[in-house]
Design a protein around this motif. Structure first.
Motif, PDB file in Angstrom:
ATOM      1  N   ALA A  86       0.830  -1.210   0.000  1.00  0.00           N
ATOM      2  CA  ALA A  86       0.000   0.000   0.000  1.00  0.00           C
ATOM      3  C   ALA A  86       0.862   1.256   0.000  1.00  0.00           C
ATOM      4  O   ALA A  86       0.514   2.258  -0.633  1.00  0.00           O
ATOM      5  CB  ALA A  86      -0.928  -0.009   1.208  1.00  0.00           C
ATOM      6  N   ALA A  87       1.998   1.216   0.701  1.00  0.00           N
ATOM      7  CA  ALA A  87       2.864   2.389   0.791  1.00  0.00           C
ATOM      8  C   ALA A  87       3.772   2.520  -0.425  1.00  0.00           C
ATOM      9  O   ALA A  87       3.883   3.595  -1.021  1.00  0.00           O
ATOM     10  CB  ALA A  87       3.706   2.314   2.061  1.00  0.00           C
ATOM     11  N   VAL A  88       4.431   1.438  -0.808  1.00  0.00           N
ATOM     12  CA  VAL A  88       5.463   1.487  -1.845  1.00  0.00           C
ATOM     13  C   VAL A  88       4.883   1.294  -3.244  1.00  0.00           C
ATOM     14  O   VAL A  88       5.242   1.985  -4.191  1.00  0.00           O
ATOM     15  CB  VAL A  88       6.546   0.425  -1.566  1.00  0.00           C
ATOM     16  N   PHE A 198       7.026  15.168  -5.342  1.00  0.00           N
ATOM     17  CA  PHE A 198       7.892  14.046  -4.960  1.00  0.00           C
ATOM     18  C   PHE A 198       7.219  13.216  -3.880  1.00  0.00           C
ATOM     19  O   PHE A 198       6.649  13.749  -2.934  1.00  0.00           O
ATOM     20  CB  PHE A 198       9.241  14.556  -4.438  1.00  0.00           C
ATOM     21  N   THR A 199       7.297  11.886  -4.012  1.00  0.00           N
ATOM     22  CA  THR A 199       6.774  10.970  -3.010  1.00  0.00           C
ATOM     23  C   THR A 199       7.826   9.922  -2.680  1.00  0.00           C
ATOM     24  O   THR A 199       8.352   9.258  -3.578  1.00  0.00           O
ATOM     25  CB  THR A 199       5.500  10.259  -3.503  1.00  0.00           C
ATOM     26  N   GLY A 200       8.137   9.819  -1.399  1.00  0.00           N
ATOM     27  CA  GLY A 200       9.040   8.777  -0.932  1.00  0.00           C
ATOM     28  C   GLY A 200       8.272   7.822  -0.033  1.00  0.00           C
ATOM     29  O   GLY A 200       7.391   8.245   0.723  1.00  0.00           O
ATOM     30  N   ALA A 201       8.573   6.534  -0.120  1.00  0.00           N
ATOM     31  CA  ALA A 201       7.827   5.543   0.655  1.00  0.00           C
ATOM     32  C   ALA A 201       8.758   4.449   1.147  1.00  0.00           C
ATOM     33  O   ALA A 201       9.769   4.132   0.518  1.00  0.00           O
ATOM     34  CB  ALA A 201       6.705   4.936  -0.179  1.00  0.00           C
ATOM     35  N   LEU A 202       8.384   3.876   2.293  1.00  0.00           N
ATOM     36  CA  LEU A 202       9.148   2.796   2.900  1.00  0.00           C
ATOM     37  C   LEU A 202       8.173   1.799   3.504  1.00  0.00           C
ATOM     38  O   LEU A 202       7.177   2.200   4.122  1.00  0.00           O
ATOM     39  CB  LEU A 202      10.076   3.343   3.987  1.00  0.00           C
ATOM     40  N   GLY A 203       8.431   0.508   3.317  1.00  0.00           N
ATOM     41  CA  GLY A 203       7.543  -0.512   3.864  1.00  0.00           C
ATOM     42  C   GLY A 203       8.313  -1.726   4.333  1.00  0.00           C
ATOM     43  O   GLY A 203       9.342  -2.089   3.745  1.00  0.00           O
ATOM     44  N   ALA A 229      10.801   5.833  -4.643  1.00  0.00           N
ATOM     45  CA  ALA A 229      10.861   7.279  -4.832  1.00  0.00           C
ATOM     46  C   ALA A 229      10.187   7.593  -6.160  1.00  0.00           C
ATOM     47  O   ALA A 229      10.479   6.954  -7.179  1.00  0.00           O
ATOM     48  CB  ALA A 229      12.303   7.772  -4.834  1.00  0.00           C
ATOM     49  N   GLU A 230       9.284   8.563  -6.161  1.00  0.00           N
ATOM     50  CA  GLU A 230       8.532   8.913  -7.366  1.00  0.00           C
ATOM     51  C   GLU A 230       8.459  10.425  -7.500  1.00  0.00           C
ATOM     52  O   GLU A 230       8.256  11.143  -6.518  1.00  0.00           O
ATOM     53  CB  GLU A 230       7.126   8.315  -7.299  1.00  0.00           C
ATOM     54  N   ILE A 236       4.547  14.014 -16.580  1.00  0.00           N
ATOM     55  CA  ILE A 236       5.564  12.972 -16.644  1.00  0.00           C
ATOM     56  C   ILE A 236       5.883  12.490 -15.234  1.00  0.00           C
ATOM     57  O   ILE A 236       6.109  13.291 -14.332  1.00  0.00           O
ATOM     58  CB  ILE A 236       6.847  13.472 -17.332  1.00  0.00           C
ATOM     59  N   SER A 237       5.883  11.175 -15.053  1.00  0.00           N
ATOM     60  CA  SER A 237       6.172  10.572 -13.745  1.00  0.00           C
ATOM     61  C   SER A 237       7.284   9.538 -13.889  1.00  0.00           C
ATOM     62  O   SER A 237       7.331   8.792 -14.858  1.00  0.00           O
ATOM     63  CB  SER A 237       4.923   9.893 -13.167  1.00  0.00           C
ATOM     64  N   VAL A 238       8.177   9.528 -12.913  1.00  0.00           N
ATOM     65  CA  VAL A 238       9.267   8.554 -12.853  1.00  0.00           C
ATOM     66  C   VAL A 238       9.243   7.911 -11.472  1.00  0.00           C
ATOM     67  O   VAL A 238       9.136   8.610 -10.461  1.00  0.00           O
ATOM     68  CB  VAL A 238      10.637   9.210 -13.101  1.00  0.00           C
ATOM     69  N   LYS A 239       9.343   6.579 -11.421  1.00  0.00           N
ATOM     70  CA  LYS A 239       9.280   5.869 -10.144  1.00  0.00           C
ATOM     71  C   LYS A 239      10.338   4.785 -10.089  1.00  0.00           C
ATOM     72  O   LYS A 239      10.484   4.005 -11.033  1.00  0.00           O
ATOM     73  CB  LYS A 239       7.897   5.249  -9.928  1.00  0.00           C
ATOM     74  N   ALA A 240      11.064   4.740  -8.976  1.00  0.00           N
ATOM     75  CA  ALA A 240      12.067   3.701  -8.742  1.00  0.00           C
ATOM     76  C   ALA A 240      11.699   2.945  -7.471  1.00  0.00           C
ATOM     77  O   ALA A 240      11.267   3.547  -6.481  1.00  0.00           O
ATOM     78  CB  ALA A 240      13.449   4.315  -8.603  1.00  0.00           C
TER      79      ALA A 240
END
Length: 330
Positions: A86-88, A198-203, A229-230, A236-240
């Motif tokens: 849900a987070a990442v 910017f969105t950062g997530a950790l799970g 990280a997105e 334009i969106s980039v997500k790793a």
């Protein structure tokens, strides 16, 4: 009348062609979704949703979901994501059919059955067993000022022998079909923060197989830490995404010549009515996936979609899958 009482209908459909690596065939489907909503006298919102084709499973909590929400956050149960997922999340999907969900990362809920049940690649002491659905899962979420927190726990399920011969051969224990080996419970926590595109997530998620009721079997713990990280700007969106296997899951993966780290990168861009998406990832088994897709919005809920996915497994030959057609939302 149904809508006025808190029940609404929506749907989706598609029609087109799919190439599965060997043959070209038609793909077609139509689905209806029921969405339920209500509110208590004190202002708490509640509801749920399920697809018509999953109605019987929704009645037992293994499909669809129900929720209640308020100032305390949101609590949902049923076929809901674990907190880490849900987070990442996953990478951006491609194609009319998502082409085998090749954009999806490895999470414990997706790995658990394959890891334990595979007699060749799984856990030797648990091979030849049956793992029931982890659903209904419970997911709690709370959001404030760009910050979101998630916590989840699965339904504790009983692991049972479903192949006495395979199990006895590998453990030497006198078990019979249907015997209980203990329980498995999965839980997770996750958090994300969004600011200025910017969105950062950790799970973190963990599942523990506890066969304490059977002499000679050790408990097994599957751990997984994931981060993403997105960044989105001007369509334009980039997500790793990167994930690391932990505990016994890491040892199982490395014993099978896999990697304890998975990673992926996705890009999506929207230009007027056209959206182009692409992704690349490598999973714990060192299998590699590349995907490219595009869609064109025709308006009114109809769009043209197509995509190509190339799969290069660590063991075996590579293959390419593709699809193209019309997608509808109602």
């Amino acid at each position: 009348m149904a809508s006025a009482q808190g029940v609404s209908l929506s749907g989706d459909g598609r029609m087109g062609l799919i190439y599965d690596g060997d043959d070209i065939r038609f793909t077609s489907r139509a689905r209806v979704t029921f969405t339920l909503s209500g509110e208590t006298d004190s202002g708490l919102a509640f509801g749920g949703s399920f697809r018509a084709d999953n109605a019987s499973n929704a009645a037992s909590g293994s499909a669809g979901n129900v929720f209640i929400s308020g100032d305390f956050g949101r609590l949902a149960m049923g076929d809901v994501d674990g907190a880490a997922l849900a987070a990442v999340g996953d990478l951006y999907s491609v194609g009319l059919t998502t082409l085998g969900d090749a954009h999806e990362m490895n999470y414990i809920g997706r790995l658990l059955g394959d890891t334990i049940n595979d007699e060749d690649d799984g856990v030797a002491q648990f091979s030849g067993v049956s793992i029931p659905s982890l659903f209904p899962r419970a997911l709690y979420s709370y959001s404030i000022d760009g910050f979101s927190f998630y916590a989840s726990v699965s339904n504790p399920v009983t692991v049972r022998v479903n192949n006495a011969t395979a199990f006895n051969t590998q453990t030497g224990l006198a078990t019979s079909n249907g015997d209980s080996l203990g329980t498995i419970t999965e839980f997770g926590v996750g958090a994300s923060y969004s600011i200025d595109g910017f969105t950062g997530a950790l799970g973190y998620e963990r599942a523990r197989a506890n066969p304490a009721s059977v002499t000679g079997l050790d408990s097994i713990t599957f751990g997984h830490l994931a981060a993403s990280a997105e960044y989105s700007m001007d369509g334009i969106s980039v997500k790793a995404i990167v994930g690391r296997a932990m505990n016994d899951l890491k040892e199982i993966i490395e014993d099978e010549d896999g990697s304890k780290t998975q990673y992926g990168l996705g890009v999506s861009g929207t230009f007027d009515a056209t959206t182009v998406t692409a992704f690349g990832r490598r999973d714990f088994a060192k299998d590699r996936y590349l995907g490219l897709g595009a869609s064109y919005d025709l308006g009114g809920g109809a769009s043209i979609k197509g995509g190509v996915v190339h799969v290069s497994p660590n063991v075996g030959s590579s293959e390419t899958r593709a699809d193209f057609g019309l997608a509808f939302t109602f």
